[in-house]
Design a protein around this motif. Structure first.
Motif, PDB file in Angstrom:
ATOM      1  N   VAL A   1       7.426  -2.754  16.090  1.00  0.00           N
ATOM      2  CA  VAL A   1       6.070  -4.541  15.853  1.00  0.00           C
ATOM      3  C   VAL A   1       5.373  -3.568  15.940  1.00  0.00           C
ATOM      4  O   VAL A   1       4.748  -3.106  16.873  1.00  0.00           O
ATOM      5  N   GLY A   2       4.501  -4.407  15.283  1.00  0.00           N
ATOM      6  CA  GLY A   2       2.780  -4.147  15.268  1.00  0.00           C
ATOM      7  C   GLY A   2       1.429  -4.575  14.278  1.00  0.00           C
ATOM      8  O   GLY A   2       2.535  -5.203  13.708  1.00  0.00           O
ATOM      9  N   TYR A   3       0.322  -3.893  14.212  1.00  0.00           N
ATOM     10  CA  TYR A   3      -0.154  -4.936  13.452  1.00  0.00           C
ATOM     11  C   TYR A   3      -0.810  -4.148  11.991  1.00  0.00           C
ATOM     12  O   TYR A   3      -1.470  -2.665  12.285  1.00  0.00           O
ATOM     13  N   VAL A   4      -0.763  -4.358  10.898  1.00  0.00           N
ATOM     14  CA  VAL A   4      -1.237  -3.695   9.821  1.00  0.00           C
ATOM     15  C   VAL A   4      -2.380  -4.746   9.066  1.00  0.00           C
ATOM     16  O   VAL A   4      -2.597  -6.125   9.105  1.00  0.00           O
TER      17      VAL A   4
ATOM     18  N   ALA B   1       0.473  -0.636  -0.059  1.00  0.00           N
ATOM     19  CA  ALA B   1      -0.009  -0.383   0.256  1.00  0.00           C
ATOM     20  C   ALA B   1       0.821   1.555   0.422  1.00  0.00           C
ATOM     21  O   ALA B   1       2.206   1.245   0.426  1.00  0.00           O
ATOM     22  N   PRO B   2       0.360   2.773  -0.600  1.00  0.00           N
ATOM     23  CA  PRO B   2       1.573   3.415  -0.183  1.00  0.00           C
ATOM     24  C   PRO B   2       1.875   4.373   0.963  1.00  0.00           C
ATOM     25  O   PRO B   2       2.528   4.165   1.527  1.00  0.00           O
ATOM     26  N   VAL B   3       0.586   3.293   2.200  1.00  0.00           N
ATOM     27  CA  VAL B   3       1.294   4.223   3.382  1.00  0.00           C
ATOM     28  C   VAL B   3      -0.197   2.806   4.207  1.00  0.00           C
ATOM     29  O   VAL B   3      -0.876   2.916   3.778  1.00  0.00           O
ATOM     30  N   ALA B   4       0.973   2.229   5.194  1.00  0.00           N
ATOM     31  CA  ALA B   4       0.431   1.399   6.284  1.00  0.00           C
ATOM     32  C   ALA B   4       0.244   1.648   7.760  1.00  0.00           C
ATOM     33  O   ALA B   4       1.257   2.233   8.183  1.00  0.00           O
ATOM     34  N   ASP B   5      -0.458   1.738   8.049  1.00  0.00           N
ATOM     35  CA  ASP B   5      -0.826   2.574   9.302  1.00  0.00           C
ATOM     36  C   ASP B   5      -0.586   0.732  10.329  1.00  0.00           C
ATOM     37  O   ASP B   5      -0.672  -0.280  10.015  1.00  0.00           O
ATOM     38  N   LEU B   6       0.393   1.159  11.736  1.00  0.00           N
ATOM     39  CA  LEU B   6       0.913  -0.641  12.074  1.00  0.00           C
ATOM     40  C   LEU B   6       0.392  -0.127  13.403  1.00  0.00           C
ATOM     41  O   LEU B   6       0.700   1.078  14.642  1.00  0.00           O
ATOM     42  N   HIS B   7      -0.732  -0.584  14.110  1.00  0.00           N
ATOM     43  CA  HIS B   7      -1.471  -0.984  15.027  1.00  0.00           C
ATOM     44  C   HIS B   7      -0.682  -1.483  16.404  1.00  0.00           C
ATOM     45  O   HIS B   7      -0.047  -2.315  16.398  1.00  0.00           O
TER      46      HIS B   7
ATOM     47  N   PRO C   1       0.047  18.431   7.506  1.00  0.00           N
ATOM     48  CA  PRO C   1      -0.711  17.816   8.731  1.00  0.00           C
ATOM     49  C   PRO C   1      -0.355  17.422   9.873  1.00  0.00           C
ATOM     50  O   PRO C   1       0.459  16.409   9.023  1.00  0.00           O
ATOM     51  N   TYR C   2      -0.350  17.325  10.934  1.00  0.00           N
ATOM     52  CA  TYR C   2       0.327  16.723  12.510  1.00  0.00           C
ATOM     53  C   TYR C   2      -0.558  15.978  12.131  1.00  0.00           C
ATOM     54  O   TYR C   2      -2.281  15.528  12.085  1.00  0.00           O
ATOM     55  N   LEU C   3      -0.233  14.450  12.390  1.00  0.00           N
ATOM     56  CA  LEU C   3      -1.372  13.501  11.980  1.00  0.00           C
ATOM     57  C   LEU C   3      -0.224  12.430  13.568  1.00  0.00           C
ATOM     58  O   LEU C   3       0.746  11.897  13.242  1.00  0.00           O
ATOM     59  N   TRP C   4      -0.790  11.897  14.543  1.00  0.00           N
ATOM     60  CA  TRP C   4      -0.496  11.020  15.662  1.00  0.00           C
ATOM     61  C   TRP C   4       0.482   9.443  14.744  1.00  0.00           C
ATOM     62  O   TRP C   4      -0.908   8.935  14.203  1.00  0.00           O
ATOM     63  N   GLY C   5       1.041   9.272  15.036  1.00  0.00           N
ATOM     64  CA  GLY C   5       2.471   8.291  14.658  1.00  0.00           C
ATOM     65  C   GLY C   5       2.163   8.648  13.164  1.00  0.00           C
ATOM     66  O   GLY C   5       2.508   7.663  12.644  1.00  0.00           O
ATOM     67  N   GLY C   6       2.222   9.192  12.649  1.00  0.00           N
ATOM     68  CA  GLY C   6       2.453   9.375  10.688  1.00  0.00           C
ATOM     69  C   GLY C   6       3.924   9.733  10.618  1.00  0.00           C
ATOM     70  O   GLY C   6       4.335  10.468  11.060  1.00  0.00           O
ATOM     71  N   THR C   7       4.383   9.390   9.695  1.00  0.00           N
ATOM     72  CA  THR C   7       5.626   8.836   8.648  1.00  0.00           C
ATOM     73  C   THR C   7       5.368   9.577   7.961  1.00  0.00           C
ATOM     74  O   THR C   7       6.650   9.109   7.091  1.00  0.00           O
ATOM     75  N   SER C   8       4.289   9.832   6.845  1.00  0.00           N
ATOM     76  CA  SER C   8       4.526  10.618   5.718  1.00  0.00           C
ATOM     77  C   SER C   8       4.174  12.252   5.493  1.00  0.00           C
ATOM     78  O   SER C   8       3.635  12.588   6.191  1.00  0.00           O
ATOM     79  N   GLY C   9       4.271  12.043   3.672  1.00  0.00           N
ATOM     80  CA  GLY C   9       3.806  14.075   3.278  1.00  0.00           C
ATOM     81  C   GLY C   9       1.871  13.902   3.569  1.00  0.00           C
ATOM     82  O   GLY C   9       2.254  14.671   3.218  1.00  0.00           O
ATOM     83  N   PHE C  10       2.010  12.897   3.447  1.00  0.00           N
ATOM     84  CA  PHE C  10       0.277  12.890   3.773  1.00  0.00           C
ATOM     85  C   PHE C  10      -0.272  13.532   5.131  1.00  0.00           C
ATOM     86  O   PHE C  10      -1.540  13.655   5.392  1.00  0.00           O
ATOM     87  N   GLY C  11       0.341  13.094   6.358  1.00  0.00           N
ATOM     88  CA  GLY C  11       0.618  13.649   7.395  1.00  0.00           C
ATOM     89  C   GLY C  11       1.586  13.296   8.551  1.00  0.00           C
ATOM     90  O   GLY C  11       2.024  11.766   8.347  1.00  0.00           O
ATOM     91  N   ILE C  12       2.276  13.863  10.061  1.00  0.00           N
ATOM     92  CA  ILE C  12       2.894  13.233   9.837  1.00  0.00           C
ATOM     93  C   ILE C  12       3.189  13.414  11.689  1.00  0.00           C
ATOM     94  O   ILE C  12       3.224  14.838  12.343  1.00  0.00           O
TER      95      ILE C  12
END
Length: 287
Positions: free
Chosen positions: A84-87, A39-45, A178-189
């Motif tokens: 480590v986490g869940y995607v 995926a372009p970006v995957a959230d790690l839960h 935009p600020y995004l908790w957990g964000g590591t990308s150009g869409f939110g960081i």
């Protein structure tokens, strides 16, 4: 029984990374299987639940180790920073070809053909890893042709191994993101993502979270001796980057964006909620 950091070590009572055998207790140990983020970006839960906290994000093409696939979720560890986490299992795939390039602008569109007027098929963030098979030019615009058959603007991609000279200049490209908790990308960081991703583009692989960065990046320094561009300022749970001797850039919850401001103003605003800075770090330049 273990003091291992669960963010960086894959272990649960029922299942654990085989490399941790003898260090943790688990019903079963597995070696896992290599894969990549498709995926372009995957959230790690933090848990296999879409409503669970997002600890970080993984970018397209990143290598991961998959320890479990269950109920639409994959329990993984990122190769780059060990997180480590869940995607979502749908975000996990296998590479069509070895990546050759990184996206080196905050965001860039993917087109079905070398034609900027064509409807885009997806969009990638800075740091996404892609395999380029060739180039094409149309009306003076150069395109990189991906092994998938799609096309991207060639100047938005940089060969893997070519690094930015100044990570702060990379961070400055994210102003107003935009600020995004957990964000590591150009869409939110978030604040530590704004340190990690630009440093990656400058050839430095650094830890993900602020507490890890405060221990693992560079060397401690005394601000009384003066601060300079590239120095890091840490608070409890927050980090900012000095752009010169008096100003910082940081992803913050005050503006909910990446913004620049005088360090003194940031300290005065943050102090009532989170206290004074806990430390200052300077990158160590290899000789």
């Amino acid at each position: 029984m273990s003091a291992l950091d669960r963010r960086l070590n894959a272990f649960r009572p029922d299942l654990a990374d085989k490399r941790l055998m003898g260090r943790v207790e688990a019903e079963r140990f597995v070696a896992g299987e290599p894969a990549v983020i498709a995926a372009p970006v995957a959230d790690l839960h933090s848990a296999p639940d879409a409503g669970a906290r997002i600890d970080t994000q993984l970018l397209h093409g990143e290598t991961i180790q998959v320890f479990e696939r269950k109920d639409g979720w994959a329990w993984v560890q990122a190769a780059r920073d060990g997180y480590v986490g869940y995607v979502d299992e749908a975000a996990v795939g296998r590479p069509l070809a070895a990546p050759t390039h990184l996206v080196c602008v905050p965001r860039s569109f993917v087109y079905p053909e070398p034609e900027l007027k064509a409807p885009m098929t997806t969009v990638h963030s800075m740091g996404a890893r892609l395999a380029v098979a060739g180039e094409a030019e149309k009306r003076g615009t150069r395109y990189a042709l991906l092994t998938s058959g799609e096309a991207m603007i060639a100047r938005h991609l940089c060969p893997i191994g070519r690094h930015a000279d100044d990570f702060v200049s990379v961070a400055e490209q994210f102003l107003h993101t935009p600020y995004l908790w957990g964000g590591t990308s150009g869409f939110g960081i978030d604040c530590s993502g704004l340190v990690q991703l630009p440093m990656l583009m400058a050839g430095r692989n650094v830890p993900r979270d602020t507490d890890m960065q405060a221990e693992g990046i560079g060397a401690a320094l005394d601000p009384e001796n003066g601060l300079k561009r590239g120095d890091l300022v840490f608070w409890r749970g927050h980090v900012a980057i000095m752009t010169d001797g008096e100003h910082v850039i940081h992803a913050n919850g005050h503006t909910m964006t990446v913004s620049r401001e005088p360090l003194g103003e940031a300290i005065r605003r943050i102090e009532p909620l989170y206290g004074m800075p806990t430390g200052y770090r300077r990158l160590v330049v290899a000789l």
